[in-house]
Design a protein around this motif. Structure first.
Motif, PDB file in Angstrom:
ATOM      1  N   PHE A  81       0.851  -1.197   0.000  1.00  0.00           N
ATOM      2  CA  PHE A  81       0.000   0.000   0.000  1.00  0.00           C
ATOM      3  C   PHE A  81       0.882   1.241   0.000  1.00  0.00           C
ATOM      4  O   PHE A  81       1.989   1.231   0.535  1.00  0.00           O
ATOM      5  CB  PHE A  81      -0.913   0.019   1.225  1.00  0.00           C
ATOM      6  N   CYS A  84       0.712   7.850  -1.174  1.00  0.00           N
ATOM      7  CA  CYS A  84       0.593   8.766  -2.313  1.00  0.00           C
ATOM      8  C   CYS A  84       1.166   8.116  -3.558  1.00  0.00           C
ATOM      9  O   CYS A  84       1.971   7.190  -3.488  1.00  0.00           O
ATOM     10  CB  CYS A  84       1.371  10.052  -2.045  1.00  0.00           C
ATOM     11  N   SER A  93      -3.441  10.980  -3.449  1.00  0.00           N
ATOM     12  CA  SER A  93      -3.245  10.331  -2.154  1.00  0.00           C
ATOM     13  C   SER A  93      -4.519   9.610  -1.749  1.00  0.00           C
ATOM     14  O   SER A  93      -5.593   9.879  -2.274  1.00  0.00           O
ATOM     15  CB  SER A  93      -2.846  11.352  -1.092  1.00  0.00           C
ATOM     16  N   CYS A  94      -4.376   8.685  -0.798  1.00  0.00           N
ATOM     17  CA  CYS A  94      -5.562   8.000  -0.297  1.00  0.00           C
ATOM     18  C   CYS A  94      -6.218   8.879   0.776  1.00  0.00           C
ATOM     19  O   CYS A  94      -5.569   9.731   1.361  1.00  0.00           O
ATOM     20  CB  CYS A  94      -5.224   6.608   0.227  1.00  0.00           C
ATOM     21  N   HIS A  95      -7.507   8.680   1.012  1.00  0.00           N
ATOM     22  CA  HIS A  95      -8.272   9.600   1.864  1.00  0.00           C
ATOM     23  C   HIS A  95      -7.767   9.650   3.298  1.00  0.00           C
ATOM     24  O   HIS A  95      -7.987  10.628   3.990  1.00  0.00           O
ATOM     25  CB  HIS A  95      -9.762   9.270   1.815  1.00  0.00           C
ATOM     26  N   THR A 102      -7.213  13.376  -2.889  1.00  0.00           N
ATOM     27  CA  THR A 102      -7.879  12.096  -3.081  1.00  0.00           C
ATOM     28  C   THR A 102      -9.134  12.224  -3.946  1.00  0.00           C
ATOM     29  O   THR A 102      -9.684  11.233  -4.396  1.00  0.00           O
ATOM     30  CB  THR A 102      -8.227  11.479  -1.713  1.00  0.00           C
ATOM     31  N   ILE A 119     -10.393   8.442  -3.576  1.00  0.00           N
ATOM     32  CA  ILE A 119      -9.464   7.319  -3.490  1.00  0.00           C
ATOM     33  C   ILE A 119      -9.411   6.809  -2.052  1.00  0.00           C
ATOM     34  O   ILE A 119      -9.082   7.562  -1.138  1.00  0.00           O
ATOM     35  CB  ILE A 119      -8.048   7.734  -3.942  1.00  0.00           C
ATOM     36  N   LYS A 120      -9.720   5.527  -1.866  1.00  0.00           N
ATOM     37  CA  LYS A 120      -9.645   4.922  -0.537  1.00  0.00           C
ATOM     38  C   LYS A 120      -8.287   4.262  -0.318  1.00  0.00           C
ATOM     39  O   LYS A 120      -7.697   4.400   0.744  1.00  0.00           O
ATOM     40  CB  LYS A 120     -10.762   3.899  -0.351  1.00  0.00           C
ATOM     41  N   TYR A 121      -7.793   3.516  -1.321  1.00  0.00           N
ATOM     42  CA  TYR A 121      -6.498   2.851  -1.225  1.00  0.00           C
ATOM     43  C   TYR A 121      -5.686   3.111  -2.483  1.00  0.00           C
ATOM     44  O   TYR A 121      -6.255   3.261  -3.573  1.00  0.00           O
ATOM     45  CB  TYR A 121      -6.645   1.328  -1.102  1.00  0.00           C
ATOM     46  N   ILE A 122      -4.367   3.135  -2.330  1.00  0.00           N
ATOM     47  CA  ILE A 122      -3.428   3.112  -3.447  1.00  0.00           C
ATOM     48  C   ILE A 122      -2.531   1.910  -3.184  1.00  0.00           C
ATOM     49  O   ILE A 122      -1.921   1.812  -2.116  1.00  0.00           O
ATOM     50  CB  ILE A 122      -2.592   4.405  -3.525  1.00  0.00           C
ATOM     51  N   PHE A 131      -5.756   2.494  -7.944  1.00  0.00           N
ATOM     52  CA  PHE A 131      -6.511   3.266  -6.966  1.00  0.00           C
ATOM     53  C   PHE A 131      -7.805   2.502  -6.711  1.00  0.00           C
ATOM     54  O   PHE A 131      -8.495   2.113  -7.656  1.00  0.00           O
ATOM     55  CB  PHE A 131      -6.866   4.656  -7.494  1.00  0.00           C
TER      56      PHE A 131
END
Length: 198
Positions: A81, A84, A93-95, A102, A119-122, A131
């Motif tokens: 994970f 950014c 970036s993730c939230h 995000t 965006i929750k995850y990268i 994303f």
């Protein structure tokens, strides 16, 4: 130091430049000198063209287990994970890192209509950076979109609530960042800097 690094990864370089300029004209208290030095250090490190700003910079570098909401979308049990991801000079970036970077406008898979989302995850999966995004559903047809009459003004009306399910989006499917203004159950989405990944 780790806390400063976590905070600084979510702040744009332009903002840091402004802070650095202000600090150079401020009183030279030891704390202010230290803050100025940290800003300079971050900006010089950020100037290097590194595409991934990894969570491993301030966390355990090992792969992390895939969360339950992401499991149906990937065959991997553990993935890397990232806080950014930078592409074309734009940082997403993730939230959990920074909300402003995000919010994106992206093309969903098999669609030619841009959709706003968060965006929750990268994460990396099979050599690609993905994303995991919650999107904003379209406003109902009964709602009149006041922006539809202005084709050159990139604003649209959507529901303020985000979708429950997440979908995977490649970084090349992202059109731009967005700004949003929420009122009641609706949100106005405004596309920003529609220049990269075209």
């Amino acid at each position: 130091m780790a806390i400063w690094h976590a905070i600084s990864t979510s702040i744009s370089s332009g903002f840091l430049l402004i802070i650095s300029l202000w600090l150079s004209h401020s009183e030279q208290l030891p704390a202010i000198r230290e803050l100025r030095n940290l800003c300079k250090k971050y900006m010089s490190n950020n100037a290097k063209d590194n595409n991934l700003i990894s969570l491993s910079d301030y966390h355990d570098p090992s792969l992390l287990p895939v969360p339950g909401d992401l499991q149906p979308l990937t065959s991997c049990k553990h993935v890397a994970f990232h806080a950014c991801f930078q592409t074309g000079g734009i940082v997403n970036s993730c939230h959990s890192t920074y909300l402003g970077n995000t919010l994106i406008l992206f093309y969903p898979q098999d669609s030619r209509t841009p959709t706003p989302g968060c965006i929750k995850y990268i994460f990396e999966d099979h050599g690609s950076v993905w994303f995991a995004v919650h999107h904003h559903p379209l406003a109902p047809d009964s709602m009149i979109d006041p922006y539809c009459h202005y084709p050159y003004f990139p604003a649209w009306l959507y529901l303020a609530s985000l979708s429950e399910n997440i979908e995977l989006v490649l970084s090349s499917w992202v059109l731009s960042h967005i700004a949003q203004w929420c009122f009641s159950e609706l949100v106005v989405i405004l596309a920003l800097m529609m220049t990269y990944n075209r």
